[in-house]
Design an enzyme around this catalytic site. Sequence first.
Site, short mmCIF file in Angstrom:
data_model
loop_
_atom_site.label_atom_id
_atom_site.label_comp_id
_atom_site.label_asym_id
_atom_site.label_seq_id
_atom_site.Cartn_x
_atom_site.Cartn_y
_atom_site.Cartn_z
CG ASP A 48 -5.35 -1.21 4.75
OD1 ASP A 48 -6.11 -1.38 4.32
OD2 ASP A 48 -4.96 0.24 5.28
CG ASP A 100 -6.73 -5.00 1.34
OD1 ASP A 100 -7.81 -4.70 0.47
OD2 ASP A 100 -6.48 -4.06 2.62
CG ASP A 133 -2.35 -0.93 1.07
OD1 ASP A 133 -2.49 -1.53 0.02
OD2 ASP A 133 -2.38 -0.84 2.56
#
Length: 913
Positions: free
Chosen positions: A649, A653, A343
């Site tokens: 997170d 996901d 990310d």
Amino acid sequence: MESSSAIRHSDTSLSDQTVDAHARHVDEVLSTLQTSSSGLTTDEAVKRLDAYGRNQLPVVAGRRPLFRFLAQFHNALIYFLLAAAFAAALLGHFVDAAVIIAVVLVNAVVGFVQEGKAEKALNAIRNLIAPHAHLVREGRRINVPVDEIVPGDIVSLEAGDRVPADLRLIRASSLQIEEAILTGESVAAEKRETPAPKDAALGDRHCMAYSGTLVATGQATGVAVATGSDTEIGKISALLRDVQPLTTPLLRQINRFGTQFTWVTLIISALLFTFAVMVRGYAWPDALIAVVALAVGAIPEGLPAVITITLAIGVQRMARRNAAIRQLPAVETLGATSVICSDKTGTLTRNEMTVRRLEISSGRITVSGSGYVPEGRLEAESVGNVTQDRQLADSEKLILTGLLCNDAQLSQADEGWHVIGDPMEGALVALAIKAGLDPDRIRHEWSRLDEIPFDAKHRFMATLNRNAAGECRIFVKGAPDELLQLCTVQADGEGTAPLDRDAWTTRIAEAAAQGERVLGFATKPAPSQIDKVGFADLEDGLVFVGLVGFIDPPREEAITAIEECHSAGITVKMITGDHGATAEAIARQLGLGENPRVLTGRELDDIPDSELPAVAAETSVFARTNPEHKLRIVRALQSTGAIVAMTGDGVNDAPSLKQANVGIGMGHKGTDAAKEASQMVLLDDNFASIVAAIHEGRVVYDNIRKVVAWTLPTNGGEVLAVIAAILFNFAMPMSAVQILWINLVTAATLGLALAFEPAEPNVMRRRPRPAEQGLLTPFLIWRIVLVSFLFLAAALGVFFYSLGRGDELAMARTLVVNMIVVLEIFYLFNVRYLHMTSLNWRGVLGTPAVLIAVTVVIVAQFAFTYLPVMHGLFDTRPIAFADGVLIIGIGIALMIVLEAEKILMRRLGWASH
């Protein structure tokens, strides 16, 4: 509020009164629990925690110590050794049998102690990633560990959260909860605040959220009506028992190797026994005790325990570097990672939005400073005849709009400034302070009457505010393109001018190209008598006052970590929901490439699965992606043979985290669902911690290779000596009990010391090891064979030298035992560096673990050689000083030979494989 004693006295009655909370109105439940929507006071929460206990299920005990100790003997290698001890006892060799038993017991004790420590370490790390919950106490929103929740606490829930206690819902918005763990229903249950029938089944209690279930969508607030063992999940806690298994693919590989090795040793022993009796004419008891010596010399009984210890040490080292391992196999997988999909926000960047520019009709103003620290300057860029004072004055309306159309607050704590609320709103508050405004005073002067909350459907937020003079004004902030559609005029000094949409669109594109997020701002006066604001109020008269560009700056340590990844042959890919231009700009700043290839989610949808692996391998940045895209990317990369570490997170996901070879959950911003789907959790959400964990994973794997490279050839030298004695019909260079002494004194010291080895200097300058690579690589097999024969040559050389000068057999054997131990010590220093020379100060001085181990072995060996009691047990003799010097000289020669071999192997490009 009741006192603590009163609560303790009424514990049962309160519990009884909240049993049917699902059938009662919220007000009645709050009254029963003596709480309110503002929550408990801190003092009352402490009293209730003392009265009710912590909100946790009873600790499930692992295996009983006795069973864990007995399990140390459940190993093919150990069974073989016990059989050898039994055979030795039958032959009357009670000392041999006793020493074999002692070796087995020492190995079992070491394994038992270290396995207990490993379990404690893993449990301690679970506590590091224990979930937290958002509560309301004394009217303030706070974050506390789940085990501190008490009945009467007001709990906030969001999508991805695991419900921390049994809650009666006070407010629910689009709330759906997955309750399969309790009800078996695979479809998420819809929730609302209204009471359910008293006789409703658990799955039909739509106003309850039960501990352990998972929030799929929506938001909610509820009051805790049961905690700990009183929850529904607490009543069936046996379903949740989970003891971390201390086994990994590598350990299973070692255990499988041990079983195969045992059978091979058994077959060779049987053949040698037959050869000794039938060909060499040995009496069968002598042949059998020789075979016993072969068996105890060959079997690396301590290897599985030392490898387990090495993995456990790796777990503890990673925890110290903010990477908490949830599943032990992740330790060894991390060392082979070849691709990291990360990310952007908060992992590669600081997740501290900072205002970088203000765009107003009269020009541009740049803002200095970083993060939420309200320190910095506003500097106007000269445009034509417009003065800087005029520009700064024009910016005041923009800054005021950003401050009032805003719900965030800045707070200062020991660790620095942080925002309570939205990060971009927090940056606007910091901007106001930099501009010389007092947020609390301004917000007090301009009291808020009403608001239109931000929503993805309309993409803006609006507030209606009135100042002390009675002036009312509407302030709006949101997506620039949305506000440009709502406005027809723009601020121009004290007046207005026609809106120049093209110019503003160009400015938006320029900001995005530099990695900035952009918000638009508008305002309009409102009639003084109104106290509500609606969408109709924004349809006419709205004045566009400008743009604010924000940047989430890259973490400096992330830039360094990415450089380290490149040198280690690890590819880094950024996966983000941001715009492509923003993601590309950040990628350049991070060092992902001068012109990194960017692929958007929409473009990804048009690529068939058959073509995606090649495209994914060449792409550095995936922008505007959703969780389904992440899953496709991970699978595509894995299809090329890559070992993929993936960060996540959100609750959505979880599939990609499970699919990845190493799923990495975020410790701060991550949902409980993401953490539970992960093998590793970052305690600081920092990309640099991922690279640190990979570094430690490589060190662990290196150390395991060193343990194997040291253990097998040292045992191999002993075995070859026994085989040579039988094949060539000369006296055994060592008795069975002496071989056992060597194993006893060195395996639990020298072998174990390698588990604590620090990283070699080049550990992150090597390419990742191939995923399919086994532990016994061609290089290790070569090293095992070479060292085994060098040990054999040295042992037999000393043995025949001693006999040749007329020494008795006991003296010759004593010299051989000391020779083997000295060789093992020197070989330990050589094997500490498999990828570079050991002839340096760091290599010679050793580590504390190595020095302690060597000291223990030297003291034990002096006792073996010179104590009279050891002479009786092991049939040894004192050796002369000159013989000791000779033995040490041979050890130095072995070291030089192996260092030369290491240089040759490196030149052939074989040593690192």
